[in-house]
Design a protein around this motif. Structure first.
Motif, PDB file in Angstrom:
ATOM      1  N   ALA A 184      -7.407   2.296  -6.096  1.00  0.00           N
ATOM      2  CA  ALA A 184      -7.966   1.821  -4.808  1.00  0.00           C
ATOM      3  C   ALA A 184      -9.487   1.979  -4.800  1.00  0.00           C
ATOM      4  CB  ALA A 184      -7.339   2.582  -3.649  1.00  0.00           C
ATOM      5  N   GLN A 185      -9.953   3.077  -5.399  1.00  0.00           N
ATOM      6  CA  GLN A 185     -11.405   3.297  -5.450  1.00  0.00           C
ATOM      7  C   GLN A 185     -12.078   2.258  -6.340  1.00  0.00           C
ATOM      8  OE1 GLN A 185     -11.493   7.423  -6.645  1.00  0.00           O
ATOM      9  NE2 GLN A 185     -11.308   8.156  -4.564  1.00  0.00           N
ATOM     10  N   ASP A 186     -11.508   2.033  -7.536  1.00  0.00           N
ATOM     11  CA  ASP A 186     -12.148   1.148  -8.522  1.00  0.00           C
ATOM     12  C   ASP A 186     -12.053  -0.325  -8.126  1.00  0.00           C
ATOM     13  OD1 ASP A 186     -12.568   3.462  -9.869  1.00  0.00           O
ATOM     14  OD2 ASP A 186     -11.057   3.120 -11.422  1.00  0.00           O
ATOM     15  N   MET A 235      -5.969  -1.053   3.778  1.00  0.00           N
ATOM     16  CA  MET A 235      -4.985  -2.153   3.972  1.00  0.00           C
ATOM     17  C   MET A 235      -5.715  -3.491   3.996  1.00  0.00           C
ATOM     18  SD  MET A 235      -2.764  -0.698   7.177  1.00  0.00           S
ATOM     19  CE  MET A 235      -2.045   0.940   7.189  1.00  0.00           C
ATOM     20  N   TRP A 236      -6.775  -3.549   4.803  1.00  0.00           N
ATOM     21  CA  TRP A 236      -7.521  -4.815   4.938  1.00  0.00           C
ATOM     22  C   TRP A 236      -8.124  -5.230   3.591  1.00  0.00           C
ATOM     23  CZ3 TRP A 236     -12.885  -5.767   4.410  1.00  0.00           C
ATOM     24  CH2 TRP A 236     -13.268  -7.069   4.748  1.00  0.00           C
ATOM     25  N   VAL A 282      -2.070   2.899  -4.552  1.00  0.00           N
ATOM     26  CA  VAL A 282      -1.944   4.224  -3.939  1.00  0.00           C
ATOM     27  C   VAL A 282      -3.203   4.471  -3.102  1.00  0.00           C
ATOM     28  CG1 VAL A 282      -2.196   6.695  -4.515  1.00  0.00           C
ATOM     29  CG2 VAL A 282      -0.386   5.343  -5.579  1.00  0.00           C
ATOM     30  N   VAL A 283      -2.991   4.935  -1.876  1.00  0.00           N
ATOM     31  CA  VAL A 283      -4.127   5.308  -1.020  1.00  0.00           C
ATOM     32  C   VAL A 283      -3.919   6.773  -0.630  1.00  0.00           C
ATOM     33  CG1 VAL A 283      -5.413   4.807   1.089  1.00  0.00           C
ATOM     34  CG2 VAL A 283      -4.352   2.935  -0.200  1.00  0.00           C
ATOM     35  N   GLY A 310       0.853  -1.190   0.000  1.00  0.00           N
ATOM     36  CA  GLY A 310       0.000   0.000   0.000  1.00  0.00           C
ATOM     37  C   GLY A 310       0.882   1.230   0.000  1.00  0.00           C
ATOM     38  N   ILE A 311       0.783   2.033  -1.063  1.00  0.00           N
ATOM     39  CA  ILE A 311       1.573   3.279  -1.107  1.00  0.00           C
ATOM     40  C   ILE A 311       0.693   4.353  -0.486  1.00  0.00           C
ATOM     41  CG2 ILE A 311       2.891   4.857  -2.562  1.00  0.00           C
ATOM     42  CD1 ILE A 311       2.947   2.616  -4.710  1.00  0.00           C
ATOM     43  N   LEU A 312       0.826   4.479   0.828  1.00  0.00           N
ATOM     44  CA  LEU A 312      -0.085   5.374   1.540  1.00  0.00           C
ATOM     45  C   LEU A 312       0.492   6.778   1.643  1.00  0.00           C
ATOM     46  CD1 LEU A 312      -1.545   2.757   1.969  1.00  0.00           C
ATOM     47  CD2 LEU A 312      -1.861   3.342   4.380  1.00  0.00           C
TER      48      LEU A 312
END
Ligand code: NAP
Ligand code: G4F
Length: 328
Positions: free
Chosen positions: A295-297, A231-232, A244-245, A176-178
């Motif tokens: 992340a949305q899609d 993440m989950w 990407v988040v 996760g690229i937060l």
């Protein structure tokens, strides 16, 4: 009941993720380091359902032992030395924990799951700090990485090592690229919390000003409680991948100051903010703004808390905390 092991359980994200997993019915184990970690009591009080196992990302055998005890379906590697400014003065230890620590936990998971490489689903806490001197705006999964700090370099190592273990061994390893995420649980060394504590204390008459570094840097700030959900979700996907988040918005430190001071009724903060080169960095990341479309899609993830809501939440929490501490 699924089982999860979280490294970095004493940190901001560790606590939110533990709450999320416990609410979903997981058996949650947390890795805690040191012989008498001062944050043990905080974890026991905040997430009493978590079972703590001692171990360190620098000690492969302690990680293997934790895996044998927890028998996890999911491992979330949140442990790191995470303060960017500290990483210049402590580049070696940052590289060992934040970089080599990822290799250690990946290797421990690989050895533990030797009979089935996809037995354990693995999450790596990668960072927007890897984009550094940004090569594209907004930053997405495919953007070239150009880290600007020892911390960023160590995160790039961990990021590519996670991808390499996925590609080499067929592990279900996601990264996760937060982008920056904050909360009332954020460490006081980070700029959002440094400001929310100072503003609360200024409003209560406990201090007069706050001393900061670069006010022009821009960050894509979200709420940590929203980000652990992403993440989950990554680990529930049939295939491991990188995401990407982010919120997709960027704000300067100056805008953060506007909102924080407005939350206590101060419109002109100029007399309450000083600058000191001691808080400037040898190399700065000037602008971060992420594109969270993937992340949305794919994950169906969206942030719930916006930037003004986040700043208000943090200042209100610190007003209450500082009032109690001062006996007001
Ligand atoms: P944090 O509050 O600084 O927590 C870091 C955690 O790592 C703490 O629990 C710390 O334990 C643990 N740790 C440090 N050294 C360790 C070692 N040698 N072995 C095992 N654990 C060790 O960080 P966070 O904000 O929750 O972030 C979680 C992760 O996401 C980190 O990897 C961070 O780099 C990454 N990240 C954060 C953000 C953000 O904006 N928050 C953005 C992108 C990526 P102690 O309490 O014992 O020191
Ligand atoms: O709050 P910060 O220290 O966070 P930074 O460096 O962006 O790193 C955080 O986010 C990363 C994700 O991009 C994570 F990977 C990392 O672990 C960490 O959670 O600083 C934010 C900005 C910087 O530009 C800094 O120069 O605020 C600027 N700043 C200005 N004055 C300050 C200060 N930062 C701090 N900590 N303290 C100051 O007085």
């Amino acid at each position: 009941m699924p089982s999860a092991l979280i490294t970095g359980i004493t940190g901001q994200d560790g606590l939110y993720l533990a709450e999320l997993l416990l609410a979903k019915g997981y058996d949650v184990y947390g890795l805690i380091r040191g012989q008498n970690n001062p944050k043990r009591a905080l974890v026991e009080e905040t997430v009493p359902g978590v079972k703590l196992l001692t171990g360190d990302l620098g000690d492969l055998s302690s990680l293997l032992r934790a895996l044998e005890v927890a028998q996890p379906d999911e491992v979330y590697n949140l442990g790191a030395i995470s303060f960017v400014a500290y990483s210049w003065e402590n580049a070696r230890v940052t590289s060992e924990v934040t970089g080599m620590g990822v290799l250690n936990i990946l290797e421990a998971v690989r050895l533990y799951s030797h009979d089935d490489p996809a037995k354990v689903r693995f999450y790596q806490a990668s960072s927007s700090e890897m984009f550094g001197k940004v090569q594209e705006v907004p930053q997405r999964e495919s953007t070239l990485l150009w880290p600007r700090s020892p911390y960023g370099v160590a995160k790039v190592f961990g990021h590519y090592m996670t991808i390499n273990y996925r590609e080499s061994y067929g592990m279900h390893a996601s990264s996760g690229i937060l982008f920056n995420h904050e909360s009332p649980r954020r460490g006081p060394e980070f700029v959002t919390r440094k400001i929310s504590i100072a503003v609360a204390r200024i409003a209560l008459g406990l201090q007069d000003h706050v001393t900061l570094g670069n006010l022009d840097a821009k960050r894509d700030w979200g709420f940590a409680g929203d980000y652990v959900e992403a993440m989950w979700r990554m680990l529930q996907q049939p295939e491991a991948d990188d995401y990407v988040v982010a919120t997709g918005e960027t704000h300067s430190i100056g805008e953060l100051l506007d909102l924080a001071f407005q939350a206590v009724g101060i419109d002109d903060w100029s007399g309450h903010v000083q600058q000191n080169p001691a808080f400037m960095r040898p190399a700065e990341v000037d602008l971060l703004v992420g594109d969270p479309s993937k992340a949305q899609d794919v994950l169906g993830w969206t942030r719930q808390v916006d930037f003004p809501g986040l700043v208000k939440m943090m200042v209100e929490n610190d007003l209450e905390e500082q009032r109690l501490l001062a006996g007001k």
